[in-house]
Each structure stands twice: as structure tokens, then as C-alpha cells.
Motif scaffolding. Structure first.
Motif, PDB file in Angstrom:
ATOM      1  N   ASP A 187       0.825  -1.206   0.000  1.00  0.00           N
ATOM      2  CA  ASP A 187       0.000   0.000   0.000  1.00  0.00           C
ATOM      3  C   ASP A 187       0.863   1.262   0.000  1.00  0.00           C
ATOM      4  O   ASP A 187       0.404   2.344  -0.378  1.00  0.00           O
ATOM      5  N   VAL A 188       2.124   1.125   0.418  1.00  0.00           N
ATOM      6  CA  VAL A 188       3.043   2.264   0.443  1.00  0.00           C
ATOM      7  C   VAL A 188       3.515   2.545  -0.980  1.00  0.00           C
ATOM      8  O   VAL A 188       3.907   1.637  -1.708  1.00  0.00           O
ATOM      9  N   SER A 222       1.513   3.144  10.088  1.00  0.00           N
ATOM     10  CA  SER A 222       0.450   2.229   9.642  1.00  0.00           C
ATOM     11  C   SER A 222      -0.801   2.962   9.159  1.00  0.00           C
ATOM     12  O   SER A 222      -0.979   4.161   9.400  1.00  0.00           O
ATOM     13  N   LYS A 223      -1.679   2.215   8.518  1.00  0.00           N
ATOM     14  CA  LYS A 223      -2.992   2.749   8.152  1.00  0.00           C
ATOM     15  C   LYS A 223      -3.780   3.109   9.406  1.00  0.00           C
ATOM     16  O   LYS A 223      -4.528   4.095   9.424  1.00  0.00           O
ATOM     17  N   THR A 245       2.143   8.809   1.614  1.00  0.00           N
ATOM     18  CA  THR A 245       2.780   7.505   1.810  1.00  0.00           C
ATOM     19  C   THR A 245       1.952   6.336   1.284  1.00  0.00           C
ATOM     20  O   THR A 245       2.509   5.398   0.717  1.00  0.00           O
ATOM     21  N   ARG A 246       0.630   6.366   1.475  1.00  0.00           N
ATOM     22  CA  ARG A 246      -0.194   5.195   1.190  1.00  0.00           C
ATOM     23  C   ARG A 246      -1.248   5.473   0.119  1.00  0.00           C
ATOM     24  O   ARG A 246      -1.923   6.498   0.151  1.00  0.00           O
ATOM     25  N   SER A 293      -4.005   3.970  -0.138  1.00  0.00           N
ATOM     26  CA  SER A 293      -5.336   3.903   0.474  1.00  0.00           C
ATOM     27  C   SER A 293      -5.797   5.270   0.964  1.00  0.00           C
ATOM     28  O   SER A 293      -6.999   5.562   0.950  1.00  0.00           O
TER      29      SER A 293
END
Length: 437
Positions: free
Chosen positions: A112-113, A323-324, A343-344, A346
Motif C-alpha cells: 500500500d506504500v 500504519s494505516k 505515503t499510502r 489507500s
């Protein structure tokens, strides 16, 4: 009576055993707003992990870099977690100074990153830091000030546009300055901002044979432009203003235009910290003659030095902070617009974030389009856009930053500063033996 004494002794031994098992992690980080939030929210991590305590060392950017470089290069062992970026991670990883992130837990969702961010923190396919937030550059401006003067900011402005608009809205008698830019010396302060501007005028630090290029017309045009903007439309004491100082000026309504890190957008959207929410417009970073290398890529990231005595506990905290779930925690605390960006995937697929963050598209576009391996119009032997990815650049950039700061302060001419900078850069690479065989 004897049983009571024995019972008390047993309790003391158990207590002592529990204390002995507590791991204290020393975290060195920069005094940027998102890290201050991380420090505050980390109390939740300690509650979830009562066997781990965090000792925070929060430092100004230049000081942080000096202390971390000294500590890791001497195997000092003062810190368990270091806040570093795309300059340090690959080089320190190559030298075996950092613990690689291998066997990352599936629930972390490493895929995801963003790949460009992971690549910038890796060497030889190994990841040596995890990104807390990633950033590029954008142009922030006061929509209300521009509207009052009947001017508009182009979506993709040139540096000339920045000067033209800045001139119209410059109003020092009312405490509003047309253009704010970093003047504070430092390879990650004024040099980190001036270098992308210089790239966009066709400049480069070194040619393919490692000959310094700072005394060229391209550098002169770029530095003269940058200094001229601050002299004409900047705030007083601009040579002392770095990232945090300019952020505070813009957030308090004292800057009309500010070119700097995309991560600032979240801070400026926080009503607890910004007086200009709903007044901020966003544009792409400016360029001179080319848009090649006109915006950098950086990621403030968390890494574990091999000298850490508690690498497993350090990893545990880093997985939590990047983290998410941490992003969700910040959203709950201060709103989606303020979460650590860049970063992500998502985050940028989240409808709540997109609605709350009108700057999201520019942030993602600039992060993904920044090419650290091809940063300039003419070919170069180094990686990096706002920096040169060699160990010697930390001292080169620091010394050149002093030269640039002296020009902004009116103590030196552009020509004299670039002549001195040329000598600094050439001497450093000659002494280091570039080009390496």
C-alpha cells in the motif's frame, strides 16, 4: 508474620522483574508539526504496549541531522529510532548502519506504500526506513488577497508569475509580505529549496565528470531570482527563516505566497493551528525555463540503527507509527485533512480524505512525477533533486547554504557566493576522490 514478609518480598521481586523487562526506546525526531502530533499520540502506543516506554529527543532539523550523522557514523548507540529521509536511508543502508525491514508483517500492507517512496528509502532492493510522511513541493497562496487585487495564480506558475503576483499583494504596512521562501542556511533548508529552482533554470551541481557547476549562468540566474524575490517582497529577516518559521508566518496570515513542502497543506487546514483556513489556494511548484527537477521528493521516515539494543521493540513502534491505523487515529483526533500525507495509496483512495483535502491531487502528482534519478536537464552522475546523493553533500550543502544565506542577508553578492560555492563543492569531491573508480 513470616508469611506476610515473604508475601511482600515476593511482590517486590515481581515488581522488580516487571520493571527489568520494560524496554525504553529513544526516538530522535525533527520538530515538525506532524512529529509533534506523533509524540502526543504515542501515549496510546505505550498504553497498548506497557513493556515499552518512549524517550523523545525532538530537535530542529539542522541539529537533528548533525547529531544523527555523528552518532551513527561512530556507532554511538544513543538512539533506537532515527528520523531520516531519502538522503540518508540508501547511503546508511549501503554502509550497514541500518537494520533492513525484512519480513514485514502482512497486516502492515507494505504494498500500500507508494513504490516511488519505497524506492527512495531502499538500497540494492532492501528497504531501510518506513515513511512517516512523504512530500514534494507546491505553491500556497492567499485566495482572498489575490481576489482583492484582481489577479490570479496560474495552475502551473513560473517563477516570474510568483514575482508578478507577489508584487501585487505585497503590503508590508499591513503586515503582509508578498513572497515567503526559505533563507535559513542548511542543506535541507535554503539549499533544499533553491536547488529545485536552479534545476528549473537548467542548472546542476556537478557534470558527469564530477566537475562542479555552481559558477554557471544557470545558477546565477536562479539564485539572483530567488534573492530578488525575498529582497523585494519577503518578510524582514528572511535569511533566518527556515521551514517552520515560514509555516508560522503563512499560518498567521503574514504571507501572500509561499513555495514549500506539500505536507504543509494539512497544517494550514487545521483550525487549531492556522488562521487562514478557507483562504488558501494551491498550485503546482513554480519553474524557471524547464519543469525538469523543479520539485523534490522527500520522505521523513523512521529507521533503526544497528547500534540499537532493542531492534524488535523499535520495529514494533515504527510499524505502529507508519500504519494505516495511525492515519485513521490522526483523522479521528484532528480531521482527515491533517493526516500524514504522501505515503499510502489507500489514503488517496479514501473519499473522506479527498473531500477534506483539496490539495490531495497536487500532492500525489508531484510525488509521483519527481524523478530522483533524472533530476536535471543535463545529465548528472548523482541521484536526488533537492540534494546530491553522496555522503560529502551534507558538508558541501551546509557550507554552500551559508553562502546563500549571506547573499539573502545582503552580506555578499550573488557572484561572490557562487564563486565560493564552486570552490567548496570542487574541493570536497576532489578530496573524496570523485569520480570513484
Amino acid at each position: 508474620m513470616k508469611s506476610v514478609v515473604l508475601g511482600g518480598l515476593a511482590a517486590m521481586l515481581l515488581c522488580g522483574s516487571a520493571l527489568a523487562q520494560t524496554t525504553t526506546l529513544t526516538v530522535a525526531t525533527v520538530n515538525n508539526n506532524d512529529m509533534v502530533v506523533m509524540q502526543r499520540l504515542s501515549k496510546q502506543f505505550e498504553e497498548q504496549n506497557p513493556d515499552i516506554k518512549l524517550n523523545w529527543v525532538v530537535l530542529e532539523e539542522n541539529t537533528l541531522r548533525q547529531r544523527l550523522t555523528t552518532d551513527i557514523s561512530t556507532n554511538g548507540g544513543q538512539y533506537d529510532i532515527m528520523t531520516i529521509g531519502m538522503f540518508e536511508a540508501p547511503m546508511w543502508g549501503e554502509r550497514g548502519w541500518l537494520v533492513p525491514f525484512e519480513n514485514v508483517p502482512a497486516e502492515y500492507e507494505l504494498d500500500d506504500v507508494l513504490q516511488s517512496v519505497r524506492d527512495g528509502l531502499s538500497f540494492d532492493g532492501k528497504l531501510f526506513a518506513l515513511p512517516f510522511y512523504a512530500e514534494s513541493q507546491m505553491t500556497f497562496y492567499r485566495k482572498d488577497l489575490l481576489e482583492a487585487k484582481g489577479v490570479t495564480m496560474p495552475e502551473r506558475p513560473t517563477w516570474k508569475d510568483i514575482g508578478d503576483v507577489g508584487a501585487k499583494i505585497h503590503d508590508p504596512s499591513n503586515g503582509v509580505y508578498g513572497v515567503c521562501l526559505r533563507g535559513k542556511p542548511g542543506w535541507g533548508e535554503n539549499v533544499g529549496q533553491i536547488t529545485p529552482a536552479a534545476n528549473s533554470y537548467g542548472a546542476r551541481w556537478f557534470d558527469e565528470q564530477w566537475k562542479a557547476q555552481l559558477d554557471t549562468p544557470q545558477w546565477k540566474e536562479a539564485l539572483a531570482m530567488y534573492v530578488d524575490l525575498l529582497n523585494k517582497y519577503g518578510p524582514p529577516g528572511a535569511s533566518s527563516n527556515g521551514y517552520n518559521e515560514n509555516l508560522a508566518l503563512f499560518a498567521s496570515g503574514k504571507c501572500g505566497i509561499w513555495v514549500d513542502a506539500t505536507v504543509s497543506a494539512g497544517f494550514l487546514a487545521d483550525p487549531d493551528q492556522s488562521t487562514v483556513i478557507d483562504k488558501v489556494g494551491y498550485a503546482y511548484p513554480p519553474y524557471g525555463k524547464f519543469d525538469k527537477g523543479n520539485h523534490y521528493l522527500w520522505a521523513w521516515s523512521l529507521a533503526v540503527p544497528v547500534s540499537s539494543k532493542s531492534p524488535e521493540a523499535a520495529n514494533k513502534f515504527i510499524y505502529w507509527a507508519t500504519s494505516k491505523d495511525y492515519i485513521d487515529l490522526v483523522a479521528e483526533e484532528t480531521g482527515w485533512a491533517t493526516v500524514p500525507p504522501g505515503t499510502r495509496r489507500s489514503t488517496y483512495a479514501n473519499a473522506e480524505y479527498i473531500e477534506a483535502a483539496p490539495f490531495a491531487k497536487i500532492t500525489m502528482d508531484t510525488i509521483q512525477s519527481a524523478d530522483v534519478n533524472g533530476p536535471t536537464q543535463e545529465p548528472v552522475p548523482y541521484r536526488g533533486i533537492g540534494f546530491v546523493g553522496i555522503p560529502e553533500f551534507q558538508s558541501i550543502g551546509t557550507a554552500v547554504g551559508q553562502e546563500f544565506g549571506a547573499v539573502i542577508a545582503g552580506q555578499k553578492s550573488v557572484d561572490d557566493a557562487l564563486k565560493a560555492s564552486q570552490a567548496i563543492a570542487q574541493r570536497a569531491v576532489d578530496e573524496a576522490g570523485y569520480p570513484k573508480k
